[in-house]
Design an enzyme around this catalytic site. Structure first.
Site, PDB file in Angstrom:
ATOM      1  N   ARG A  45     -45.669  30.502 -19.385  1.00  0.00           N
ATOM      2  CA  ARG A  45     -45.808  31.808 -18.716  1.00  0.00           C
ATOM      3  C   ARG A  45     -44.428  32.309 -18.319  1.00  0.00           C
ATOM      4  NH1 ARG A  45     -48.943  28.519 -15.619  1.00  0.00           N
ATOM      5  NH2 ARG A  45     -47.488  28.831 -13.896  1.00  0.00           N
ATOM      6  N   TYR A  89     -24.232  55.922   8.506  1.00  0.00           N
ATOM      7  CA  TYR A  89     -24.898  55.632   9.772  1.00  0.00           C
ATOM      8  C   TYR A  89     -24.270  54.452  10.499  1.00  0.00           C
ATOM      9  CZ  TYR A  89     -28.711  58.640   8.145  1.00  0.00           C
ATOM     10  OH  TYR A  89     -29.465  59.687   7.708  1.00  0.00           O
ATOM     11  N   MET A  97     -31.320  56.063   2.906  1.00  0.00           N
ATOM     12  CA  MET A  97     -32.574  56.131   2.159  1.00  0.00           C
ATOM     13  C   MET A  97     -32.372  56.739   0.769  1.00  0.00           C
ATOM     14  SD  MET A  97     -36.138  58.034   3.163  1.00  0.00           S
ATOM     15  CE  MET A  97     -36.458  57.089   4.640  1.00  0.00           C
ATOM     16  N   ASP A  98     -31.486  57.741   0.700  1.00  0.00           N
ATOM     17  CA  ASP A  98     -31.373  58.530  -0.532  1.00  0.00           C
ATOM     18  C   ASP A  98     -30.008  58.463  -1.200  1.00  0.00           C
ATOM     19  OD1 ASP A  98     -33.816  59.585   0.577  1.00  0.00           O
ATOM     20  OD2 ASP A  98     -32.532  60.869   1.815  1.00  0.00           O
TER      21      ASP A  98
HETATM   22  C1  PLP Z   1     -44.757  35.397 -11.569  1.00  0.00           C
HETATM   23  C2  PLP Z   1     -45.370  34.192 -12.108  1.00  0.00           C
HETATM   24  C3  PLP Z   1     -44.925  33.625 -13.313  1.00  0.00           C
HETATM   25  C4  PLP Z   1     -43.679  34.085 -14.024  1.00  0.00           C
HETATM   26  O1  PLP Z   1     -42.571  33.486 -13.381  1.00  0.00           O
HETATM   27  P1  PLP Z   1     -41.091  33.714 -13.929  1.00  0.00           P
HETATM   28  O2  PLP Z   1     -40.266  32.826 -13.074  1.00  0.00           O
HETATM   29  O3  PLP Z   1     -40.798  35.160 -13.699  1.00  0.00           O
HETATM   30  O4  PLP Z   1     -41.088  33.360 -15.346  1.00  0.00           O
HETATM   31  C5  PLP Z   1     -45.632  32.568 -13.837  1.00  0.00           C
HETATM   32  N1  PLP Z   1     -46.713  32.089 -13.209  1.00  0.00           N
HETATM   33  C6  PLP Z   1     -47.146  32.579 -12.035  1.00  0.00           C
HETATM   34  C7  PLP Z   1     -48.319  31.981 -11.379  1.00  0.00           C
HETATM   35  C8  PLP Z   1     -46.488  33.626 -11.429  1.00  0.00           C
HETATM   36  O5  PLP Z   1     -46.920  34.103 -10.257  1.00  0.00           O
END
Ligand code: PLP
Length: 389
Positions: free
Chosen positions: A224, A268, A322-323
């Site tokens: 992932r 600011y 902010m901007d």
């Molecule tokens: C966000 C997330 C990822 C991806 O993580 P990276 O470090 O961005 O690759 C994978 N698994 C879960 C559960 C996440 O929440």
């Protein structure tokens, strides 16, 4: 797909970079890539990022919430899609109907799902998440046996098919951290126990971006990847250089240049005071657009964030508004309208997301994910030839 501009600054996202990064991650991992496009694609745009990732060979897409996943389906994104956060108002039946893989971390989650899926003809797709050491979502070890038993009973009742079993690292960006070994061992224990309960999840996954690159043993059936998909380094300082290309560039026009004499104070609180004659420039981005307010801090001007103006890095002076922000031009007078590179890949003339992260004591993830506000977002494709999929 492009957002209408509400301000003069612009985010340019190179879809070819996302595509190339997806290819690279898939090749590095040697297993299917689950491209994570949550939080509006880490600030790059969820839909466009999802499409680019798919073109780059990502088998799976993932979002955090059910709602994000349903939004992708509504925009015509089909194919394998996983999500892991749902709340009391989430439409689980709609998600199941849309072929989205939902995640359950507890027996209570499964009971809620069983009720939501009642009357469906086909089993829904459900993945189980176990906690192996993050103590966030996922079932703690003490609850695994009950979770797996309920999951298996639901399979037998036709409510769902358990399509995956997964967990998440706490310290993957520190490859030497002992938690990584512990979590991986713990995950293998969960897989064994699930098998003992008769579960046969086809997608077992643990690795995020950092682990995908740094920890081959954690790749299992899929990885992932989020941050690396957008070309950013998941573990700065570690051996992560596989040739990822940052996809985001942020530019803004220089709106005004003025002279300061010694004693003139900026912004600011008047925290920064000119010690000698200089010129300053006005750039129309601020915390309303995701520029962290602590990019400058009183008494820490030497650590202030910088932007690129006319080819040179220029430090921010005084409080981020902010901007707008004020930058020190050191006596130079670039023409009003000159392009300011607020953030970009190395070599683009401005700071990288990692430079911002270091100036602001945070991680590159937070920088790109928060960038937005009134900025227009425009997509380019630096590699049109390679875009056919
Ligand atoms: C966000 C997330 C990822 C991806 O993580 P990276 O470090 O961005 O690759 C994978 N698994 C879960 C559960 C996440 O929440």
């Amino acid at each position: 797909m492009d957002r209408p501009p509400l301000g003069p600054a612009e985010i340019v996202v190179d879809l070819a970079a996302i595509r190339a990064n997806a290819r690279l991650l898939g090749a590095t991992a040697g297993v299917p890539l689950i491209a994570v496009v949550k939080a509006d694609g880490y600030g790059h745009g969820m839909l466009a990022s999802a499409r680019a990732a798919r073109q780059g060979g990502a088998d799976w897409l993932a979002t955090a919430t059910v709602e994000e996943a349903l939004a992708l389906r509504a925009d015509g994104v089909d194919g394998p899609l996983l999500c892991w956060i749902n709340g009391p108002r989430s439409d689980l039946a709609a998600a199941a109907g849309a072929g989205i893989d939902l995640t359950a971390s507890s027996v209570a989650h499964l009971e809620t799902m069983a009720a939501a899926f009642a009357g469906r003809e086909r089993p829904a797709r459900v993945q189980l998440k176990v906690d192996t050491g993050l103590s966030r979502s996922g079932a703690p070890r003490a609850d695994w046996a009950d979770l797996f038993a309920r999951a298996r009973a639901g399979e037998e009742a036709g409510s769902w098919r358990i399509t995956g079993l997964w967990s998440h690292f706490a310290c993957a960006d520190e490859p030497g951290h002992p938690a990584n070994d512990r979590q991986e061992r713990c995950f293998r224990d969960a897989l064994d126990l699930a098998a003992e309960h008769g579960l046969r999840p086809e997608l077992r996954h643990l690795a995020n971006s950092a682990a995908t690159i740094l920890r081959p043993s954690s790749r299992f059936d899929a990885v992932r990847c989020g941050i690396a998909l957008y070309g950013l380094d998941p573990a700065p300082g570690e051996a992560t250089d596989i040739g990822l290309v940052p996809a985001m560039t942020v530019t803004a026009p220089l709106l005004m240049v003025k002279d300061l004499v010694p004693g003139d104070a900026v912004s600011y609180g008047q925290h920064w005071v000119a010690e000698e004659r200089t010129t300053v420039g006005l750039v129309p981005v601020g915390y309303g657009d995701g520029i962290p307010r602590h990019a400058t801090r009183p008494g820490a001007a030497d650590r202030a964030a910088t932007v690129g103006v006319a080819g040179r890095r220029r430090p921010l002076r005084g409080t981020v508004c902010m901007d707008q922000v004020v930058v020190d031009l050191g006596g130079d007078r670039p023409p009003v309208g000159s392009e300011v590179v607020v953030l970009g890949p190395p070599g683009a003339g401005g700071p990288t997301a990692q430079d911002w992260a270091e100036a602001c004591d945070t991680i590159n993830y937070e920088i790109v994910t928060r960038i937005g506000g009134r900025m227009a977002r425009r997509y380019v494709d630096s590699d049109v030839e390679g875009s056919a999929s």
